[in-house]
Scaffold this active site. Structure first.
Site, short mmCIF file in Angstrom:
data_model
loop_
_atom_site.label_atom_id
_atom_site.label_comp_id
_atom_site.label_asym_id
_atom_site.label_seq_id
_atom_site.Cartn_x
_atom_site.Cartn_y
_atom_site.Cartn_z
N HIS A 118 0.77 -1.18 0.07
CA HIS A 118 -0.13 0.07 -0.10
C HIS A 118 0.83 1.11 -0.04
O HIS A 118 1.79 1.30 0.82
CB HIS A 118 -0.89 0.08 1.27
CG HIS A 118 -1.74 1.20 1.48
ND1 HIS A 118 -3.22 1.14 0.76
CD2 HIS A 118 -1.63 2.19 2.07
CE1 HIS A 118 -3.89 2.06 1.18
NE2 HIS A 118 -2.89 2.99 1.97
N ASP A 120 0.95 5.21 0.00
CA ASP A 120 0.11 6.73 -0.03
C ASP A 120 0.83 7.72 -0.76
O ASP A 120 1.91 7.99 -0.56
CB ASP A 120 0.25 7.16 1.42
CG ASP A 120 -0.78 6.06 2.26
OD1 ASP A 120 -1.95 5.92 1.89
OD2 ASP A 120 -0.34 5.67 3.25
N ASP A 165 -8.14 0.68 6.35
CA ASP A 165 -6.98 1.31 6.28
C ASP A 165 -7.11 2.21 7.66
O ASP A 165 -7.75 3.18 7.55
CB ASP A 165 -6.83 2.23 5.21
CG ASP A 165 -5.42 3.09 5.20
OD1 ASP A 165 -4.50 2.68 6.05
OD2 ASP A 165 -5.45 3.81 4.22
#
Length: 230
Positions: free
Chosen positions: A33, A35, A176
């Site tokens: 993941h 960002d 999340d």
């Protein structure tokens, strides 16, 4: 969709040990993941398409970009250009853009996801939910690591599972935010497909990534009573 997947949030990893940590996690996790923050949608500035290219040099796992940006169209094309497998956009900035950007991602052979802030209801995405490959539920406010867990947001995971079962939608459900020992049991009850783990759930547990991973697995199994399958 019974297997629980873990996707480490690379914003919270130890960048001094970038290669060491990614190399170890390649054999443990299902995806990464990443960002991307623009300093406008959220006040912080974080990772970038360049970082995704660096991860790609040492990993073949799927990469999921979480766009915390005010101009998603600008970033979507950049991520398409580097063939990022998952491109996930915040619903809150997609008014008038959702169908076009989802189609643009799909036309490139990639997967489109939508992210919902804790206060954003599932009803916002109903006009295009059938087109989605992933829905991510934020259980913290976006933009900062280490925030307090917002338990009420998990109700949207249950709602999304019910919608998926009723209408045979194909999206996966991801959570999340503050996924760790304290919250594992409640998250498990909501039953997402993918857990994002960051500083409190993984990288901050030990300086040695192998030890940190073992602690995370033990925490999950103790708090949920479930054994993680390899």
């Amino acid at each position: 969709m019974n297997k629980v997947e873990f996707s480490p949030s690379l914003m919270t990893m130890d960048l001094d040990k970038f290669k060491e940590q990614i190399t170890f996690l390649n054999d443990q996790v299902d995806s990464y993941h990443i960002d991307i923050m623009d300093g406008h949608y959220v006040p912080n500035i974080s990772l970038s398409p360049w970082f995704i290219q660096e991860v790609r040099k040492i990993s073949t796992l799927p990469l999921s970009a979480h766009l915390m940006v005010t101009e998603p169209a600008f970033w979507v094309q950049q991520l398409i250009d580097i063939n990022c497998e998952w491109i996930c956009m915040h619903a809150e900035v997609l008014d008038g853009l959702a169908f076009r950007l989802i189609d643009q991602i799909h036309d490139a052979g990639l997967k489109a996801g939508i992210v919902l802030n804790p206060e954003t209801p599932v009803s916002v995405i109903l006009p295009y939910i059938d087109r989605l490959d992933k829905v991510t539920i934020m259980t913290v406010d976006p933009g900062f690591a280490g925030q307090r867990f917002i338990e009420g947001a998990l109700d949207k995971i249950v709602e999304l599972r019910e919608l998926r079962e009723e209408y045979d939608y194909h999206y996966v459900i991801e959570m999340d935010g503050s996924s760790n020992r304290k919250s594992f049991k409640r998250i498990d009850e909501a039953n997402p497909d993918i857990y994002i783990v960051g500083r409190s759930g993984l990288f901050g547990l030990d300086d040695d990534i192998a030890k940190a991973w073992s602690i995370m697995v033990a925490d999950y199994q103790e708090m949920t009573g479930k054994v993680l399958s390899s």
